[in-house]
Design an enzyme around this catalytic site. Structure first.
Site, short mmCIF file in Angstrom:
data_model
loop_
_atom_site.label_atom_id
_atom_site.label_comp_id
_atom_site.label_asym_id
_atom_site.label_seq_id
_atom_site.Cartn_x
_atom_site.Cartn_y
_atom_site.Cartn_z
N ARG A 14 0.87 -1.09 -0.02
CA ARG A 14 0.01 0.00 0.04
C ARG A 14 1.01 1.08 -0.07
O ARG A 14 1.67 1.54 1.02
CB ARG A 14 -0.97 -0.29 1.24
CG ARG A 14 -1.70 1.22 1.35
CD ARG A 14 -2.77 1.24 2.52
NE ARG A 14 -3.12 2.60 2.90
CZ ARG A 14 -3.15 3.25 3.79
NH1 ARG A 14 -2.24 3.07 4.94
NH2 ARG A 14 -3.63 4.58 3.84
N HIS B 109 -3.04 10.99 0.99
CA HIS B 109 -2.56 10.82 2.35
C HIS B 109 -1.71 11.97 2.97
O HIS B 109 -0.64 12.40 2.86
CB HIS B 109 -1.31 9.67 2.28
CG HIS B 109 -1.06 9.04 3.54
ND1 HIS B 109 -1.12 7.53 3.80
CD2 HIS B 109 -0.40 9.53 4.74
CE1 HIS B 109 -0.74 7.37 5.24
NE2 HIS B 109 -0.13 8.48 5.53
N GLU C 180 -7.19 8.38 6.45
CA GLU C 180 -7.23 8.84 7.88
C GLU C 180 -7.89 10.48 7.79
O GLU C 180 -7.28 11.65 8.18
CB GLU C 180 -6.01 9.16 8.67
CG GLU C 180 -5.37 7.48 9.02
CD GLU C 180 -4.30 7.72 9.81
OE1 GLU C 180 -3.71 8.83 10.21
OE2 GLU C 180 -3.76 6.38 10.17
N ASN D 93 -7.07 1.70 10.20
CA ASN D 93 -5.60 1.99 10.72
C ASN D 93 -5.82 1.89 12.23
O ASN D 93 -6.82 2.78 12.66
CB ASN D 93 -4.86 3.16 10.29
CG ASN D 93 -4.79 3.39 8.74
OD1 ASN D 93 -4.89 2.34 8.07
ND2 ASN D 93 -4.26 4.45 8.58
N TYR E 257 -3.75 1.91 15.88
CA TYR E 257 -2.64 1.96 16.84
C TYR E 257 -2.60 1.85 18.31
O TYR E 257 -1.83 0.93 19.08
CB TYR E 257 -1.55 3.19 16.41
CG TYR E 257 -1.19 3.48 15.31
CD1 TYR E 257 0.06 2.93 14.98
CD2 TYR E 257 -1.94 3.93 14.20
CE1 TYR E 257 0.49 2.76 13.70
CE2 TYR E 257 -1.36 3.84 12.83
CZ TYR E 257 -0.26 3.44 12.44
OH TYR E 257 0.46 3.31 11.35
N GLU F 26 -3.22 -0.07 8.24
CA GLU F 26 -2.06 0.21 9.27
C GLU F 26 -2.25 -0.28 10.33
O GLU F 26 -3.15 -0.52 10.99
CB GLU F 26 -1.90 1.76 9.26
CG GLU F 26 -1.15 2.44 8.01
CD GLU F 26 -1.34 3.99 8.17
OE1 GLU F 26 -1.00 4.46 9.37
OE2 GLU F 26 -1.15 4.74 7.16
O1 IFM Z 1 3.06 7.56 9.95
C1 IFM Z 1 1.67 7.50 10.30
C2 IFM Z 1 0.68 7.49 8.92
O2 IFM Z 1 1.32 8.39 8.02
C3 IFM Z 1 -0.66 7.59 9.26
N1 IFM Z 1 -1.23 6.71 10.33
C4 IFM Z 1 -0.24 6.64 11.41
C5 IFM Z 1 1.31 6.25 11.31
C6 IFM Z 1 2.12 6.51 12.41
O3 IFM Z 1 1.89 7.75 13.14
#
Ligand code: IFM
Length: 490
Positions: free
Chosen positions: A85, A129, A174, A303, A305, A373
């Site tokens: 990606r 992006h 995002e 995505n 985290y 992500e």
């Molecule tokens: O690096 C970023 C990415 O560009 C978008 N999502 C989170 C990642 C880590 O912060």
């Protein structure tokens, strides 16, 4: 989850056909910002603002991927991942955001896509992006409706160029970050601190997505897929008090439901006017927009985290450092004894489980999901055990969510290689490949070798994912800022 966990650890296998990939983004890796006719983006401009980016760094050189892309494709082949990606830099293709196409910019992506396909790697192309052409920002950026229309034109240009070879298209990455963080909090380009402007940007990003979906649909062949990527973080109210629960719901709206409801729920979130009334009358919406935004997509990119722990706070935050255009009477905190990443981000794989299962139960028409992500930031050690643990536990959470009914089709690790981490510059490293920015030498980390083995034999043996220990219903999906830290996505 920890090694001392008592929960069962029976092996769970990922199904055949599950997509394995890595992810990157144009401004974070390409460099070559003035090469072959590329126009300036809002990130080029923002990086020049004193104090905007740590140590005054920028994406000017980044990983020099524009010149070293063949070596990077070779790394992917070595990894054995079947997908990649990446994003297209809009200003490389349309230097003014509209008007004449820059053939040399397009050729770069054509060469990349051809090499990927020759190497058996399926390209997943993200159209936006975060690197808006500066010329469009000068005309109002995402605050104005015209940018959504230009985005659809740009999507058409890209499909005409790559539609023969690319089957998977992602409109936005995002939109929360490009609108609220960029136009509301000012921590990302274009660095604006506006209330109404940021909400308008969020709306116009969604509208641009819907217009692009419409345009791509008209051209797409059977089997080609169009989706959108959102960053999602469930939020745990710090206590079960009504105040904390309501605070979590307000943040949920700002970060998640503002996007998921019109995309997948068929309506704007019901509490928009009530929650944002102090900020905007939402008059940027027009009749018919909702229908465009909600046009069906083939997949949702998630995505993930971390999860966030939210408590109620007085409105009109007294600390100027914490005050934003979005004072929603909320504060996020890092729980005591939390497991954290090398960047201090809370590590809670159960939040990924909660996200996937929560979305599935909330939206009956949710399309299949790809995790576009997921990754771990640190200072770049080659022996990156923390990253391996993170990947292992989040893969387990993914597999467990699938067992519970989530239709997940693929997983893209963020990131293929260390890169320009936005306002943090180069000190935060997410790659499974280390990049020496002085020499541009790439060195696979221990996590690269671990990932390669896992892709060959995708069996999860980590303990079954802990069910979220929150009293919050699974439809509370919120992101925000851990106390004293910068939020996810920057
Ligand atoms: O690096 C970023 C990415 O560009 C978008 N999502 C989170 C990642 C880590 O912060």
């Amino acid at each position: 989850m920890t090694a001392t966990d008592e929960r069962p650890a029976m092996p769970r296998v990922f199904p055949a056909g599950f997509v394995w990939g890595t992810a990157t983004a144009a401004y974070q890796i390409e460099g070559a910002v003035d090469t072959d006719g590329r126009g300036p983006s809002i990130w080029d401009t923002f990086c020049r603002v004193p104090g905007a980016v740590a140590r005054g760094e920028s994406g000017e050189f980044a990983c020099d991927h524009y010149h070293r892309w063949q070596e990077d494709v070779d790394l992917m082949k070595d990894l054995g991942a079947g997908a990649y990606r990446f994003s297209v830099a809009w200003p490389r293709v349309l230097p003014d955001g509209r008007g004449p196409v820059n053939r040399r910019g397009l050729d770069f992506y054509r060469r990349l896509v051809d090499a990927l396909r020759e190497g058996g790697i399926e390209p997943y192309v993200t159209l936006y992006h975060w690197d808006l052409p500066q010329a469009l920002e000068d005309r109002g950026g995402w605050r104005v409706r015209g940018t959504a229309e230009r985005f659809a034109d740009y999507a058409e240009v890209m499909y005409e160029a790559l539609g023969e070879s690319v089957s998977n298209w992602i409109t936005l990455n995002e939109p929360y970050c490009s609108s609220i963080v960029g136009y509301g909090e000012g921590r990302h380009a274009p660095g604006a601190k506006e209330g109404e402007g940021a909400l308008a940007a969020a709306h116009h990003l969604l509208l641009g997505h819907g217009l692009a979906v419409t345009r791509l649909r008209e051209m797409a062949r059977p089997g080609q897929q169009i989706g959108v990527t959102l960053n999602m973080s469930p939020t745990v109210p710090v206590t079960s008090s009504p105040q904390d629960l309501q605070a979590a719901r307000r943040m949920d709206l700002l970060v998640n439901r503002q996007f998921t409801e019109p995309l997948f729920g068929g309506a704007y979130a019901a509490d928009m006017a009530e929650t944002f009334g102090r900020i905007s009358d939402l008059s940027f919406r027009r009749d018919g927009d909702l229908e465009i935004i909600g046009r069906p997509v083939d997949f949702l990119g998630v995505n993930y985290y971390y999860r966030l722990h939210v408590e109620a706070a007085p409105y009109d935050e007294p600390d100027p450092a914490r005050r934003t255009a979005f004072d929603l009477g909320v504060r996020t905190v890092t729980p005591e004894h939390a497991r954290t990443s090398g960047l201090g981000w809370v590590v809670e794989p159960e939040g990924l489980y909660e996200t996937l299962v929560g979305l599935t139960s909330r939206y009956p028409d949710l399309p299949p999901v790809y995790i576009t992500e997921n990754g771990y930031g640190d200072d770049g050690a080659l022996e990156d055990d923390g990253r391996i643990d993170y990947l292992r536990d989040h893969l387990a959470a993914t597999r467990d969510a699938m067992e519970a009914g989530a239709d997940v089709r693929g997983y893209f690790c963020w990131s293929l290689m260390d890169n320009f981490e936005w306002a943090r510059g180069y000190s935060a490293r997410f790659g499974i490949v280390h990049v020496d920015y002085d020499t541009q030498v790439r060195t696979p980390k221990a996590s690269f070798h671990w990932m390669r083995d896992f892709i060959t034999d995708p069996v999860v043996t980590a303990p079954v994912t802990a069910r979220p220990a929150t009293t919050a219903p699974v439809d509370i999906l919120v992101a925000g800022t851990p106390r004293g830290e910068r939020p996810v996505g920057d």
